[in-house]
Write a protein that holds these residues in place. Structure first.
Motif, short mmCIF file in Angstrom:
data_model
loop_
_atom_site.label_atom_id
_atom_site.label_comp_id
_atom_site.label_asym_id
_atom_site.label_seq_id
_atom_site.Cartn_x
_atom_site.Cartn_y
_atom_site.Cartn_z
N THR A 1 75.58 76.99 69.62
CA THR A 1 74.85 76.47 70.78
C THR A 1 73.56 75.78 70.35
N GLY A 2 73.08 74.91 71.22
CA GLY A 2 71.85 74.18 70.93
C GLY A 2 70.66 75.10 70.79
N VAL A 3 70.62 76.14 71.62
CA VAL A 3 69.48 77.06 71.57
C VAL A 3 69.46 77.78 70.23
N ALA A 4 70.63 78.30 69.83
CA ALA A 4 70.70 79.00 68.54
C ALA A 4 70.36 78.04 67.41
N ALA A 5 70.83 76.81 67.51
CA ALA A 5 70.56 75.83 66.45
C ALA A 5 69.07 75.55 66.35
N SER A 6 68.40 75.48 67.50
CA SER A 6 66.96 75.21 67.48
C SER A 6 66.20 76.38 66.86
N GLY B 1 69.11 67.99 88.37
CA GLY B 1 68.41 69.26 88.56
C GLY B 1 68.73 70.25 87.46
N ASP B 2 69.99 70.28 87.04
CA ASP B 2 70.40 71.18 85.96
C ASP B 2 69.66 70.82 84.69
N LEU B 3 69.53 69.53 84.46
CA LEU B 3 68.88 69.07 83.23
C LEU B 3 67.41 69.51 83.21
N ALA B 4 66.76 69.38 84.37
CA ALA B 4 65.35 69.79 84.45
C ALA B 4 65.22 71.28 84.16
N GLN B 5 66.16 72.06 84.68
CA GLN B 5 66.13 73.50 84.44
C GLN B 5 66.36 73.80 82.97
N LEU B 6 67.26 73.06 82.36
CA LEU B 6 67.55 73.27 80.94
C LEU B 6 66.33 72.96 80.09
N VAL B 7 65.63 71.87 80.42
CA VAL B 7 64.43 71.49 79.68
C VAL B 7 63.36 72.57 79.82
N ALA B 8 63.19 73.09 81.06
CA ALA B 8 62.20 74.15 81.28
C ALA B 8 62.57 75.40 80.50
N TRP B 9 63.87 75.72 80.49
CA TRP B 9 64.35 76.90 79.79
C TRP B 9 64.11 76.74 78.28
N GLN B 10 64.36 75.54 77.77
CA GLN B 10 64.17 75.27 76.35
C GLN B 10 62.70 75.43 75.98
N ALA B 11 61.82 74.92 76.87
CA ALA B 11 60.37 75.03 76.61
C ALA B 11 59.95 76.49 76.58
N GLN B 12 60.54 77.27 77.52
CA GLN B 12 60.21 78.70 77.55
C GLN B 12 60.68 79.40 76.27
N MET B 13 61.88 79.05 75.82
CA MET B 13 62.41 79.64 74.58
C MET B 13 61.51 79.30 73.40
#
Ligand SMILES: Nc1ncnc2c1ncn2[C@@H]1O[C@H](COP(=O)(O)OP(=O)(O)OP(=O)(O)O)[C@@H](O)[C@H]1O
Length: 195
Positions: free
Chosen positions: A161-166, A23-35
């Motif tokens: 962090t992965g988000v900053a790296a992306s 469930g956490d992973l799904a949330q992370l993927v959704a969050w990444q898509a939103q970012m």
């Protein structure tokens, strides 16, 4: 449970920390898509299924610089105006704010000297700053500058962090240093080559 890194051992104080679940992973993927959608929208790209401020210009206050370079001083490099897909659009160096320009100028000076055949020590630079202060913007400007000069391979960018790296189209510090969690049961970090 201890986490070991070379001779350093870190003992987490919060014993409620646990591994992520599906469930956490799904949330992370959704969050990444939103970012990603937010980044695209800031760059003026129309995101399918979304309406609103696509194409809107940045609203940040910009201070025009009047930087005059002299002999042996850092100077502005030509900038390629092409955008890098999926990440923040770059700024014209002349549009960078003072502190942003200062960082850009140091890197640019080092690159110019290196390309001119001068043997300088490697330049290691960390861009500090609170969220939204323009670090990624500087990095994108630097990135395009290296690309414009055919020196893309001379630039290594990392973020914690992965988000900053992306956002800067690069890798995390863990990836670049080849840090991996070897075994989940012992939580021991494997550092190839003893780095
Ligand atoms: N010199 C500038 N002129 C106009 N807009 C700018 C400038 N520098 C940054 N911005 C804009 O300000 C916003 C925040 O910039 P940026 O993402 O580079 O900050 P950051 O420090 O990397 O943020 P974070 O730490 O949250 O990732 C972005 O929308 C960016 O386009």
């Amino acid at each position: 449970m201890d986490i070991q890194c070379g001779e350093c051992i870190w003992t987490p104080t919060n014993d409620k920390v646990s591994n992520a679940t599906g469930g956490d992973l799904a949330q992370l993927v959704a969050w990444q898509a939103q970012m990603q959608a937010n980044v695209s929208r800031l760059n003026g790209v129309v995101v399918p299924g979304e309406t609103g401020n696509a194409g809107q210009e940045d609203q940040g206050a910009v201070q025009q610089l009047q930087h005059i370079s002299g002999d042996g001083e850092p100077s502005v490099c030509p900038t390629n105006a092409n955008k890098v897909a999926g990440v923040l659009s770059a700024a014209n160096p002349a549009m960078l704010k003072d502190d942003q320009f200062h960082a850009f100028d140091i890197i640019c000076w080092h690159l110019n000297k290196t390309l001119a055949g001068k043997e300088l020590p490697l330049l290691w630079m960390i861009l500090y700053g609170e969220g939204g202060t323009g670090k990624s913007k500087v990095i994108q400007t630097v990135t395009e500058d290296f690309a414009a000069q055919g020196a893309h391979g001379l630039l290594v960018k990392v973020a914690y962090t992965g988000v900053a790296a992306s956002m800067i189209d690069r890798k995390t510090t863990h990836t670049i240093a080849a840090l991996t969690v070897k075994r989940r049961d012992t939580q021991t970090l494997d550092i190839p080559g003893g780095f």
